[in-house]
Design an enzyme around this catalytic site. Structure first.
Site: not given
Lengths: 200, 116
Positions: A107-109, A104
Site C-alpha cells: 500500500c503506502s506505509c 511499501c
C-alpha cells in the site's frame, strides 16, 4: 499582473473536499478547530525536517548513531518524534558498500513522524512494483548512481514496522554543524531513492 | 457518535497506534534460520506479498510480538505471534539474471513461514 495570476475555478477535487467539509461541520461530526489542527499537524509538524534532524545528529554524534541503528524507535523518540506512524522504527544505514531503499509494496506505509506524508510517486503502483523487481532501474531513473559492486537492500514495509534510511554524509561537510547538515538532508535520501548532495 | 474536536485530534498525535503486544510468546525462529514463505492464496486480508510466496529466505530480525492482521480483520482474534524481517535474495525472487548481492527484506509473521 499576467493572466496566469487570475485564480480560476476550484478543481473538482477541491470542490469535493469543500462540500465534504461543509457536510461534516453542518452535521456536527467535526469541529473547525479539529480540522485546523489536522492541517497544521500534517503541514507544519510532521515532515522530513524531523527526519533530517535525526540524520544530522547521527552524523555528528557517534553514540547517538549507535543507539539509532540499535533501536530506531527509542532513539527517534529521544528527539521528540514519536507516534503517528513512528511507533516501530528501524533505521538502516547507507555506506560505500550497502545502499538501502524503502518501499511499501502492499500500500503506502510510511514513517509520518519523521518523513511526513508519502509523496504521490511512493504510493503509485509502478514505483511499488519496480522498487521490488528492478530497484537499480528505479535508482537510475532518480539519477542515483550506485556501483555494480554495491549491495542493494530493499526493505518492504508491508507490516507494522516503518523504515528510514540513514544516508551517507556527503563530502565537503566537515566544517558544518548539525543544524547546517540537516538543511542538506532530503526526504528522498531518507527513502533511499537518492543520496544527499554536497553543499554548492 | 462523538464529535471530532481538538482533543480527539491531539490524542491522535500522542496515542501510540502500534500494535506491538507485550506478551511472552516463545519465538519459533531466530536470526539466521532458513524459512520458506507459505504458498497461500487467501481471498481475505494478508500481509504476505504474492512475490514472496513459496520463496526461501533467511530470518534477519525478530521484531517482537504483534497481532496477526489476517486473523484480526476476519474476526478470529489477535493470534499474537512473532514478526520477523526475512531476507530474500534477488535471485531467489527474480531468477539468475538478478544481481547476486541484492536482496529484499520483507516483514513476515510466523504463520506465513515454515522451516526449511
Amino acid at each position: 499582473m499576467s493572466s496566469n495570476d487570475i485564480p480560476g475555478p476550484d478543481s473538482e477535487t477541491a470542490l469535493r473536499v469543500k462540500a465534504l467539509e461543509s457536510l461534516l461541520l453542518e452535521k456536527g461530526l467535526i469541529e473547525t478547530s479539529a480540522i485546523d489542527e489536522l492541517i497544521d499537524m500534517f503541514e507544519n509538524r510532521l515532515g522530513p525536517w524531523n527526519g533530517a534532524k535525526v540524520v544530522a545528529r547521527a552524523w555528528t554524534d557517534p553514540d547517538y548513531k549507535d543507539r539509532l541503528l540499535q533501536n530506531g524507535t527509542a532513539a527517534i523518540a529521544e528527539m521528540g518524534f514519536e507516534a503517528v506512524q513512528g511507533e516501530e522504527m528501524v533505521v538502516v544505514e547507507n555506506t560505500a558498500e550497502v545502499h538501502n531503499l524503502v518501499v511499501c509494496t502492499l500500500c503506502s506505509c510510511f514513517p509520518w513522524a519523521t518523513l511526513g506524508l508519502p509523496p504521490v510517486w511512493y504510493k503509485s503502483a509502478p514505483f511499488r512494483a519496480r522498487a521490488a523487481r528492478d530497484p537499480r532501474g528505479v535508482l537510475d531513473e532518480f539519477g542515483t548512481q550506485i556501483g555494480a559492486d554495491t549491495e542493494l537492500r530493499v526493505w518492504d514495509s508491508n507490516a507494522e514496522v516503518r523504515y528510514m534510511v540513514l544516508p551517507e554524509r556527503p563530502v565537503r561537510t566537515e566544517g558544518l554543524n548539525a543544524e547546517a547538515l540537516a538543511e542538506l538532508v532530503t526526504r528522498d535520501s531518507m527513502i533511499g531513492v537518492s543520496k544527499v548532495a554536497s553543499p554548492d | 457518535m462523538r464529535t471530532v474536536d481538538l482533543e480527539v485530534v491531539r490524542s491522535l498525535y500522542k496515542l501510540p497506534g502500534a500494535v506491538r503486544m507485550k506478551l511472552d510468546v516463545v519465538p519459533k525462529f531466530k536470526p539466521g534460520d532458513r524459512v520458506k514463505a507459505r504458498n497461500i492464496h487467501t481471498s481475505g486480508h494478508t500481509r504476505l506479498p504474492r512475490y514472496a510466496r513459496d520463496k526461501v529466505g533467511i530470518i534477519q530480525l525478530d521484531h517482537g510480538v504483534f497481532h496477526l492482521p489476517d486473523a484480526r480483520v476476519s474476526g478470529q482474534g489477535d493470534q499474537p505471534q512473532h514478526l520477523y524481517s526475512v531476507r530474500f535474495s534477488a535471485r531467489e525472487l527474480w531468477g539468475a539474471e538478478a544481481p547476486c548481492k541484492d536482496s529484499i527484506n520483507i516483514d513476515l509473521w510466523e504463520n506465513y513461514l515454515d522451516s526449511v
